[in-house]
Design an enzyme around this catalytic site. Structure first.
Site, PDB file in Angstrom:
ATOM      1  N   GLY A 115      33.941  20.087 -29.438  1.00  0.00           N
ATOM      2  CA  GLY A 115      32.994  19.041 -29.271  1.00  0.00           C
ATOM      3  C   GLY A 115      32.571  18.656 -30.590  1.00  0.00           C
ATOM      4  O   GLY A 115      32.482  19.450 -31.600  1.00  0.00           O
ATOM      5  N   GLU A 155      25.866  21.666 -29.630  1.00  0.00           N
ATOM      6  CA  GLU A 155      26.422  20.136 -30.344  1.00  0.00           C
ATOM      7  C   GLU A 155      24.910  19.425 -30.160  1.00  0.00           C
ATOM      8  O   GLU A 155      24.693  18.317 -31.090  1.00  0.00           O
ATOM      9  CB  GLU A 155      27.327  19.289 -29.825  1.00  0.00           C
ATOM     10  CG  GLU A 155      28.666  20.177 -30.074  1.00  0.00           C
ATOM     11  CD  GLU A 155      29.112  20.349 -31.253  1.00  0.00           C
ATOM     12  OE1 GLU A 155      28.669  19.630 -32.127  1.00  0.00           O
ATOM     13  OE2 GLU A 155      30.096  21.449 -31.439  1.00  0.00           O
ATOM     14  N   HIS A 164      24.334  24.489 -38.798  1.00  0.00           N
ATOM     15  CA  HIS A 164      24.936  25.749 -38.455  1.00  0.00           C
ATOM     16  C   HIS A 164      24.116  26.782 -39.145  1.00  0.00           C
ATOM     17  O   HIS A 164      23.432  26.669 -40.371  1.00  0.00           O
ATOM     18  CB  HIS A 164      26.273  25.619 -39.223  1.00  0.00           C
ATOM     19  CG  HIS A 164      27.390  25.056 -38.154  1.00  0.00           C
ATOM     20  ND1 HIS A 164      28.259  24.301 -38.916  1.00  0.00           N
ATOM     21  CD2 HIS A 164      27.356  24.817 -36.917  1.00  0.00           C
ATOM     22  CE1 HIS A 164      29.052  23.585 -37.908  1.00  0.00           C
ATOM     23  NE2 HIS A 164      28.364  23.910 -36.675  1.00  0.00           N
ATOM     24  N   THR A 179      15.884  32.082 -39.269  1.00  0.00           N
ATOM     25  CA  THR A 179      17.308  32.496 -38.974  1.00  0.00           C
ATOM     26  C   THR A 179      17.691  33.129 -39.988  1.00  0.00           C
ATOM     27  O   THR A 179      17.611  32.612 -41.335  1.00  0.00           O
ATOM     28  CB  THR A 179      18.170  31.164 -38.677  1.00  0.00           C
ATOM     29  OG1 THR A 179      17.873  30.216 -39.757  1.00  0.00           O
ATOM     30  CG2 THR A 179      17.896  30.698 -37.142  1.00  0.00           C
ATOM     31  N   GLN A 182      23.312  34.308 -43.348  1.00  0.00           N
ATOM     32  CA  GLN A 182      24.240  35.022 -43.152  1.00  0.00           C
ATOM     33  C   GLN A 182      25.581  34.266 -43.769  1.00  0.00           C
ATOM     34  O   GLN A 182      25.759  33.134 -44.218  1.00  0.00           O
ATOM     35  CB  GLN A 182      24.790  35.082 -41.620  1.00  0.00           C
ATOM     36  CG  GLN A 182      25.177  33.802 -41.129  1.00  0.00           C
ATOM     37  CD  GLN A 182      25.323  33.863 -39.510  1.00  0.00           C
ATOM     38  OE1 GLN A 182      24.342  34.290 -38.777  1.00  0.00           O
ATOM     39  NE2 GLN A 182      26.586  33.362 -38.868  1.00  0.00           N
ATOM     40  N   ASP A 215      30.598  31.863 -25.589  1.00  0.00           N
ATOM     41  CA  ASP A 215      29.242  31.470 -24.825  1.00  0.00           C
ATOM     42  C   ASP A 215      28.731  32.616 -24.348  1.00  0.00           C
ATOM     43  O   ASP A 215      27.505  32.628 -24.252  1.00  0.00           O
ATOM     44  CB  ASP A 215      30.086  30.545 -23.728  1.00  0.00           C
ATOM     45  CG  ASP A 215      30.144  29.066 -24.001  1.00  0.00           C
ATOM     46  OD1 ASP A 215      30.152  28.731 -25.429  1.00  0.00           O
ATOM     47  OD2 ASP A 215      30.308  28.166 -23.364  1.00  0.00           O
TER      48      ASP A 215
HETATM   49  N1  ARG Z   1      32.137  22.226 -33.130  1.00  0.00           N
HETATM   50  C1  ARG Z   1      32.280  23.464 -32.583  1.00  0.00           C
HETATM   51  C2  ARG Z   1      33.809  23.521 -32.549  1.00  0.00           C
HETATM   52  O1  ARG Z   1      34.433  22.631 -32.096  1.00  0.00           O
HETATM   53  C3  ARG Z   1      31.635  23.927 -31.223  1.00  0.00           C
HETATM   54  C4  ARG Z   1      31.395  25.314 -31.368  1.00  0.00           C
HETATM   55  C5  ARG Z   1      30.670  25.832 -30.062  1.00  0.00           C
HETATM   56  N2  ARG Z   1      30.509  27.104 -29.433  1.00  0.00           N
HETATM   57  C6  ARG Z   1      30.720  27.711 -28.389  1.00  0.00           C
HETATM   58  N3  ARG Z   1      30.297  28.949 -28.187  1.00  0.00           N
HETATM   59  N4  ARG Z   1      30.606  27.007 -27.407  1.00  0.00           N
HETATM   60  O2  ARG Z   1      34.299  24.656 -32.885  1.00  0.00           O
HETATM   61 ZN    ZN Z   2      28.471  22.896 -34.975  1.00  0.00          ZN
HETATM   62 CA    CA Z   3      17.696  30.426 -42.081  1.00  0.00          CA
END
Ligand code: ARG
Ligand code: ZN
Ligand code: CA
Length: 244
Positions: A115, A155, A164, A179, A182, A215
């Site tokens: 996405g 998103e 990020h 945060t 990292q 997720d």
């Molecule tokens: N834009 C990121 C991708 O396409 C979305 C990452 C979403 N991560 C998740 N654990 N759902 O890789």
């Molecule tokens: Zn992203």
């Molecule tokens: Ca930070």
């Protein structure tokens, strides 16, 4: 409003699947997600509760009743991040007035893209919103390990100005002080702690929605991220009640 663009019957995901997505994202944006219990104790006090809720549109732009889910067939077999999904003239579906609705397009994205979300800007664009892959939308009939609706959470985090967590650079900054810095993105489910960029003893906050973990292994925004999202949503131009 969800715009579901389908070229095959399986891409035309059901209203029940969309409703499962809504339940999941609302829990994440309220901070009521059950798996918040898994946050390591060192990070627990940093969890933010944005208090943001989404509901399906009840009226179309012309005032007709709707359930807020548009199902539209398309001759396009796949989409990319070039925003074609947002234009009827390109095989997608035109946005509903982005000043009044938050638009989400669900379609068959090419390659490995789960996405993509558009960042906010000083004026609301006609393309503002989120585009997601049908396979990873909702918590029923969606594909592991991205089957808890968190691509949408991630998103929409971008749509509300979150970067990020690794700042898209080696030990980069996301502009949020609570945060941890990292080194790069995490994937799958890292073991805790994952120390990089001298961020010990607690290490990377890989359970943050703005990382790339699976997720099942992401479960929090921070207080600082919450402040940043609310700064966008509560102020002009994204708060329609405020003009300056
Ligand atoms: N834009 C990121 C991708 O396409 C979305 C990452 C979403 N991560 C998740 N654990 N759902 O890789
Ligand atoms: Zn992203
Ligand atoms: Ca930070």
């Amino acid at each position: 409003v969800f715009h579901i663009l389908y070229n095959t019957p399986e891409q035309n995901i059901s209203d029940a699947e969309i409703e499962s997505q809504l339940v999941a994202m609302n829990a994440d944006f309220m901070g009521t997600n059950a798996d918040a219990s898994k946050i390591p104790s060192a990070f627990k006090s940093l969890m933010g509760k944005p208090g943001i809720q989404f509901c399906l549109a009840k009226r179309t732009p012309t005032g007709a009743p709707t359930n807020g889910i548009v199902h539209k067939s398309t001759t396009k077999t796949s989409f990319t991040a070039n925003d074609a999904a947002k234009y009827s003239s390109q095989g997608g579906d035109d946005a509903w007035d982005t000043k009044k609705y938050f638009n989400i397009w669900i379609c068959n994205l090419e390659g490995t893209l789960l996405g993509y979300g558009e960042f906010p800007s000083t004026t609301i664009t006609k393309t503002y919103g989120y585009v997601g892959h049908w396979k990873y939308t909702g918590t029923i009939n969606s594909q592991a390990p991205f089957n808890l609706g968190r691509t949408t959470t991630h998103e929409i985090g971008h749509c509300l100005n979150l970067r990020h967590i690794w700042g898209d650079a080696n030990c980069g900054s996301d502009g949020v002080s609570d945060t941890p810095t990292q080194q790069t993105s995490n994937s799958k489910c890292p073991a805790y702690p994952n120390v990089t960029c001298s961020n010990g003893p607690n290490g990377d906050m890989f359970m943050n929605y703005m990382d790339y973990s699976d997720d099942a292994c992401m479960n929090m925004f921070t207080v600082g991220q919450t402040t940043r999202m609310l700064a966008t949503i509560n102020n002009a131009p994204y708060n329609v009640l405020k003009t300056s």
